[in-house]
Design an enzyme around this catalytic site. Structure first.
Site, PDB file in Angstrom:
ATOM      1  N   GLU A   1       4.444  -4.958   8.585  1.00 30.34           N
ATOM      2  CA  GLU A   1       3.065  -4.859   8.065  1.00 30.34           C
ATOM      3  C   GLU A   1       2.572  -6.203   7.529  1.00 30.34           C
ATOM      4  OE1 GLU A   1       2.911  -0.121   6.854  1.00 30.34           O
ATOM      5  OE2 GLU A   1       3.246  -1.603   5.265  1.00 30.34           O
TER       6      GLU A   1
ATOM      7  N   HIS B   1      -1.282   4.923   9.899  1.00 29.09           N
ATOM      8  CA  HIS B   1       0.043   5.565   9.803  1.00 29.09           C
ATOM      9  C   HIS B   1       0.019   6.935  10.470  1.00 29.09           C
ATOM     10  CE1 HIS B   1       0.060   2.501   6.670  1.00 29.09           C
ATOM     11  NE2 HIS B   1       1.369   2.586   6.595  1.00 29.09           N
TER      12      HIS B   1
ATOM     13  N   HIS C   1      10.451  -3.811   3.996  1.00 30.70           N
ATOM     14  CA  HIS C   1      10.956  -2.450   3.793  1.00 30.70           C
ATOM     15  C   HIS C   1      11.291  -1.810   5.128  1.00 30.70           C
ATOM     16  CE1 HIS C   1       6.631  -1.658   4.445  1.00 30.70           C
ATOM     17  NE2 HIS C   1       6.790  -0.334   4.409  1.00 30.70           N
TER      18      HIS C   1
ATOM     19  N   HIS D   1       0.819  -1.218   0.000  1.00 27.58           N
ATOM     20  CA  HIS D   1       0.000   0.000   0.000  1.00 27.58           C
ATOM     21  C   HIS D   1       0.858   1.277   0.000  1.00 27.58           C
ATOM     22  CE1 HIS D   1      -0.061  -0.558   4.669  1.00 27.58           C
ATOM     23  NE2 HIS D   1       0.893   0.281   4.341  1.00 27.58           N
TER      24      HIS D   1
HETATM   25 FE   LIG Z   1       2.543   1.195   5.378  1.00 30.70          FE
END
Ligand SMILES: [Fe+3]
Ligand SMILES: [Fe+3]
Lengths: 127, 285, 285, 127
Positions: free
Chosen positions: B240, B59, B193, B12
């Site tokens: 995530e 977030h 990431h 996303h």
């Molecule tokens: Fe994210």
């Protein structure tokens, strides 16, 4: 306290745990406020006054003044909130990555592109 | 009788929204990622879901450190996007399915999941981008949603084991739901990431492959790693994958079949993946 | 080595604050209730706690229906009272013990309690009144606190069994705490009362006696009733006994001794109770 | 849906479950706003305008206008939030109890005092 339960640290990685969060609350609270455009404008108009309003610690204030991302993290900043501050300075996640890794932005982007090689290596190994 | 048609997973990354906005789908940088969605569009047109249960993470839009839930469940009539701090164009709003939300919440609390119930909830790019990717040309989303937000910000995070159990409890709850909806499960975020620290830019294709290979047949394999090990293997934001694990749990304990996979490095700072799973047996609720 | 000195339980009816403010402790209506605190003062002077772990519930000050946690844990440096809607004088602020908060949170999430962590948290009469009763003549509270808020507002509520397990997990966490504090456990609220509906004013001394009799020796007995049964037996707000049950859990699995009990009907709309328990064996952490 | 899982209703008792909460959100949101003195003053200054600002349903608006506590509960109100509204009208929990049970306030207070007899009955039974 809790540190003893943690396994070996991960190089170049700072877990945002309770100790970090307790240290960074003011900085993160300021960054969270940047969800509102009026607050971003107020920061840009008078950075000192805005930081004072959120009672930043001197470490936090200095890291913000220097646009020192690693300094902000050392002062308890969390990247999800810091990203909103970075946005005010026109910095995206590659710019922030470059700042933290000591690379130029093109170097950091190339570093990311180069990681596609991992896929080829895996394919070579697993067929 | 409601039916779980399958599960759709995707990264996303916020920049995807920008690429969509600028129409860069055929740009050489973006094409390998967007091409992975032809199959998603085809599949969705075929299975025609009308409800989505979505596992994602906030977030710093709806939740702050003053009240940070481990597991939050939406129970709102509608969910709006809002400025995440960058002044970008807002994403479309979502219709909630409050009756289904409360049905799930009743079951989850009874099953000793200590959820936070959200009768108002803003949703950010983690929810909107997977929808923009799945239904690129609609004026309004064709599904109502029940969103779950999993804490990936403030450590301690819930373990992979706990997230899988959460998803499985949702699956159990769906078995006693009396509606006749066609339900798609969605998991968003990842894969490996890391945005912060001197290791920023870290990507680990081998761990991502381990996750993708096991999600269909053996999701319990993903619970062998502690959160600390997951950060080591997938990066600070690679955690995530917890959303994917919970979503896989909601598909049920039975094996599932991978009907589509796309994996590409890099999108922004991220190893981007898209996955479709179908339950091996038709899952009625 | 930290030590758990015991547990203190009391009702937290808002009107008690008014009575304290007006100095009505010897008034015939209030005397039977306030007289129950002589023994509490004596005990606290003897065991000298410096940290309190408090299980209470929010009454619409810190939490609203937009984000309603099942279990919230404070991790703030300080906790302030605020106007609850009646413009009354504010209660004194509390000092937090953030290191202990995070130690407990780490253990709780690892033990699959899906808590909401609160780095800012307003506290209401449910926390302040028990302190005003326990330490009536101090300028500042002699203990730092870690507050837990249990959802008693939005059904589904956590079961008595789950609340007892939460408390016991806190006890387990205290066993690995390296500090040398003297810790008192506090549970507030109840006992039987009902503010709303045609059954308003409902009180059930028999169920209250069942709870009081079993808290020391057999707290698991209180987990035999579902939330629905507890509402039937103790009233819509009588479910605040959940705070007592969690607090009892934090005292540990071993039997405890009742060293003081006071029970009086009515204070405002409520059956008011005060209880002191001491662990049978010295509980080191 | 969820209703089927519930055991027999409890007479005179309304559980604030998801169905009630979904129905009552606007009313409860208005009552929650009364934690702030300025909002209480705004309500008192112009009740209609204040209710309109929170989009009360017609059932909710009517119950508020009539100071009808059972009506507010039927419209999804939760007593913890409604108590803040009651405070604006100068009503305490005994006043609210009287309103809901059809008793006068002195009668409701006596009803509460009379429940002390439960203790004597218990002592007689258990010794
Ligand atoms: Fe994210
Ligand atoms: Fe209370």
């Amino acid at each position: 306290m809790t540190a003893q339960q943690h396994p070996a640290p991960i190089e170049g990685t700072h877990l945002f745990d309770g100790i970090a969060a307790a240290k960074g609350f003011e900085l993160n609270a300021m960054c969270y406020s940047f969800n509102e455009a009026a607050n971003r404008a107020a920061f840009l108009a008078d950075e000192d006054a805005y930081c004072a309003r959120f009672n930043l610690t001197s470490d936090q204030r200095e890291a913000v003044a220097k646009r020192d991302v690693l300094g902000m993290i050392a002062a308890g900043g969390n990247i999800y909130y810091l990203a909103k501050l970075a946005g005010i300075f026109g910095l995206n996640v590659q710019d922030v990555g470059a700042l933290q890794t000591g690379k130029s932005v093109p170097e950091f982007k190339q570093f990311l592109l180069d990681q596609a090689q991992q896929i080829k290596q895996l394919e070579a190994t697993h067929g | 009788m409601a039916e779980i048609v399958g599960a759709y997973f995707t990264s996303h990354v916020p920049a995807i929204g920008g690429a969509i906005h600028k129409g860069l789908q055929q740009d050489p940088y973006w094409k390998p990622f967007f091409d992975g969605f032809d199959k998603v569009h085809e599949w969705l047109a075929q299975v025609k879901p009308d409800v989505a249960i979505v596992f994602n993470n906030d977030h710093g839009l709806n939740f702050f450190l003053d009240k940070m839930p481990t597991f939050a469940v939406g129970a709102a009539h509608e969910y709006h996007n809002a400025d995440e701090g960058w002044g970008l164009p807002l994403y479309k709003s979502f219709q909630g399915h409050t009756e289904l939300s409360w049905h799930l919440i009743e079951h989850l609390v009874e099953s000793e999941f200590d959820v936070t119930t959200c009768q108002k909830m803003l949703v950010d790019h983690a929810l909107s981008i997977p929808f923009e990717l799945a239904w690129p040309d609609v004026d309004a989303w064709p599904v109502k949603i029940v969103p779950f937000a999993i804490n990936t910000v403030q450590h301690p995070l819930p373990s992979a084991k706990r997230c899988l159990a959460l998803g499985r409890a949702v699956h159990e709850a769906l078995k006693t739901w009396q509606g006749d909806e066609r339900i798609v499960i969605i998991g968003t975020g990842g894969l490996s990431h890391q945005l912060d620290g001197e290791r920023a830019g870290f990507i680990n294709a081998e761990y991502d492959k381990f996750c993708l290979d096991n999600l269909s047949k053996d999701p319990d394999a993903l619970t062998q790693h502690s959160i600390h090990e997951m950060v080591r293997l997938s990066g600070t934001q690679g955690v995530e994958i917890l959303n994917w694990i919970a979503a896989r749990g909601a598909l049920g304990e039975a094996a599932a079949s991978e009907i589509h996979r796309n994996y590409h490095i890099p999108i922004s700072n991220t190893a981007a993946a898209t996955l479709l799973l179908e339950p091996d047996a038709l899952v009625g609720a």
